[in-house]
Design a protein around this motif. Sequence first.
Motif, mmCIF file in Angstrom:
data_model
loop_
_atom_site.group_PDB
_atom_site.id
_atom_site.type_symbol
_atom_site.label_atom_id
_atom_site.label_comp_id
_atom_site.label_asym_id
_atom_site.label_seq_id
_atom_site.Cartn_x
_atom_site.Cartn_y
_atom_site.Cartn_z
ATOM 1 N N ILE A 10 126.535 143.688 63.554
ATOM 2 C CA ILE A 10 126.206 143.708 62.353
ATOM 3 C C ILE A 10 124.651 144.185 61.939
ATOM 4 C CG2 ILE A 10 125.982 142.799 59.841
ATOM 5 C CD1 ILE A 10 128.108 140.858 60.860
ATOM 6 N N GLU A 11 124.432 145.213 61.544
ATOM 7 C CA GLU A 11 123.032 145.707 61.218
ATOM 8 C C GLU A 11 122.449 144.969 60.282
ATOM 9 O OE1 GLU A 11 120.278 149.678 60.273
ATOM 10 O OE2 GLU A 11 122.419 149.867 60.263
ATOM 11 N N ILE A 12 121.196 144.381 60.345
ATOM 12 C CA ILE A 12 120.608 143.662 59.235
ATOM 13 C C ILE A 12 118.981 144.050 59.170
ATOM 14 C CG2 ILE A 12 119.573 141.240 58.638
ATOM 15 C CD1 ILE A 12 121.910 140.116 60.420
ATOM 16 N N LEU A 13 118.680 144.419 57.783
ATOM 17 C CA LEU A 13 117.434 144.981 57.609
ATOM 18 C C LEU A 13 116.856 143.938 56.805
ATOM 19 C CD1 LEU A 13 118.296 148.412 56.489
ATOM 20 C CD2 LEU A 13 117.640 147.918 58.894
ATOM 21 N N THR A 14 115.250 143.660 57.054
ATOM 22 C CA THR A 14 114.435 142.725 56.339
ATOM 23 C C THR A 14 113.233 143.496 55.930
ATOM 24 O OG1 THR A 14 113.308 141.937 58.180
ATOM 25 C CG2 THR A 14 115.283 140.743 57.604
ATOM 26 N N VAL A 15 112.442 143.029 55.242
ATOM 27 C CA VAL A 15 110.876 143.752 54.912
ATOM 28 C C VAL A 15 110.292 144.284 56.416
ATOM 29 C CG1 VAL A 15 109.530 141.678 54.827
ATOM 30 C CG2 VAL A 15 108.983 143.887 53.557
#
Length: 459
Positions: A10-15
Amino acid sequence: METLAIQGGIEILTVESGEAYAAALRRNSDLSVLPAKYVVYPVIYEDISSILSYALTHRQGGGAHSSTWASSNGGVVIDLGKLKKVTIFEDKQYITVQGGALWGDVYEVTAREHVDVVGSPLWFVGVGGFTLGGGYGPLSGQYGLAIDNMISATVVLANGRIVKTSREEEPDLFWAIRGGGGQFGIVVDITFKLHSAVGPIGCGIISYPGSELDQLLNIIGDWKRTMTPQERFTMSFSRPAPHFKPSIVILPTILHDQDGSKSQEVLKPFREGSANPSFYNIGQVPNMLAVSHSADVALSTAPRSLVIRGTLFSDFFPELLLTVWEKWVEFTEGNEDVRASTVLWDLTHPGSITGVSSADTALPVRSPHYWMAVQGRSTTAISIKAAQEFATSVVSFVRSKNTELSGKDLGWFLNLTQGDESAEDVFGTNLPRLSKLKARYDPKKVWSKGLVIDPAKLT
């Protein structure tokens, strides 16, 4: 959360993801953006179950609307952007669309295969949110709402269970998601009925100075008596550049216009009637893909601080529209920062929409009606509140005045609410059944964004 990425890809993006994170937060309106802690992109349906399990033990797609329903302040956004496959059945009778698709994705496929589906007039609108709220589109006069063309759907429930729903499987859930919004689960795919191609399509722009509104409303009243389900338009009160004078702009859509003669005949009253257009340019485009991109130029320069509210109305009552015109002119004349604010009025033949009972789907309004919307746009932060208040006041006026003139209170239109409206005013007589189904499918109110339905207290 990082463990999910390792296990499932799963691709997970944060700041810390920089521009990719900023792009993931972007919405149609800057007022819709909230700083999520995680933006998560599932690649298979089972990923969503895992994400839900994580999110629930540690205590929706969309984004074309101006609310914050598809955003989260410090929480988790499940973005279906990687689940946007569009599949046409071999017999070309049905089409399955994944929940992360935009209508532009759908129209690229239907244009190639020379078929059509009831969808949004704008390519950037998400299929899921548009449909679950009802789905009024250019083909609705002939074929009904998007929810009337739903055959089945796949839904991830709050407990992570993945179910198929249709009139035969989980029929109560199928009833609820057709007009009940995203209150019952994440709809990860929808199968729609297909129709033969409606192109070529007559479309373009007809513009009038504001002084012609009285005469134009007379023309519209007469035109409605003879219009067919293949003919519709959206009318806007707007101030187009470069002069920014109050104008009335009509954007017609004429289906099955093979050589242009149909549009010329159908739109003759708008060209040669008692109202004098300042601009008239009507041509043909091949398909809905082209229609969905027709507003691109205008929208590219529109201020991105946008609030949208809207409601339903029974008829193009001159007393109603003329008063709204006066309110809009006064508002946009007095503050240059909100000059780009518009009022939209949709005239789609109600025949096929009214052919469905108000009890057949969660959408309660099936008497003859149309929809209108206020787009409050601001170029400065200081004027955002004024735009919000204007939108609220105008749609409230339209609802009350329409009730007075028609004798029918049509409530609010779910897809054009902001979430502070009451569920009773949106779902009417269908709310008790929806509340019982909320208690069955989401008793803990995991889905609590937007217009929230409270679970019934079961005894």
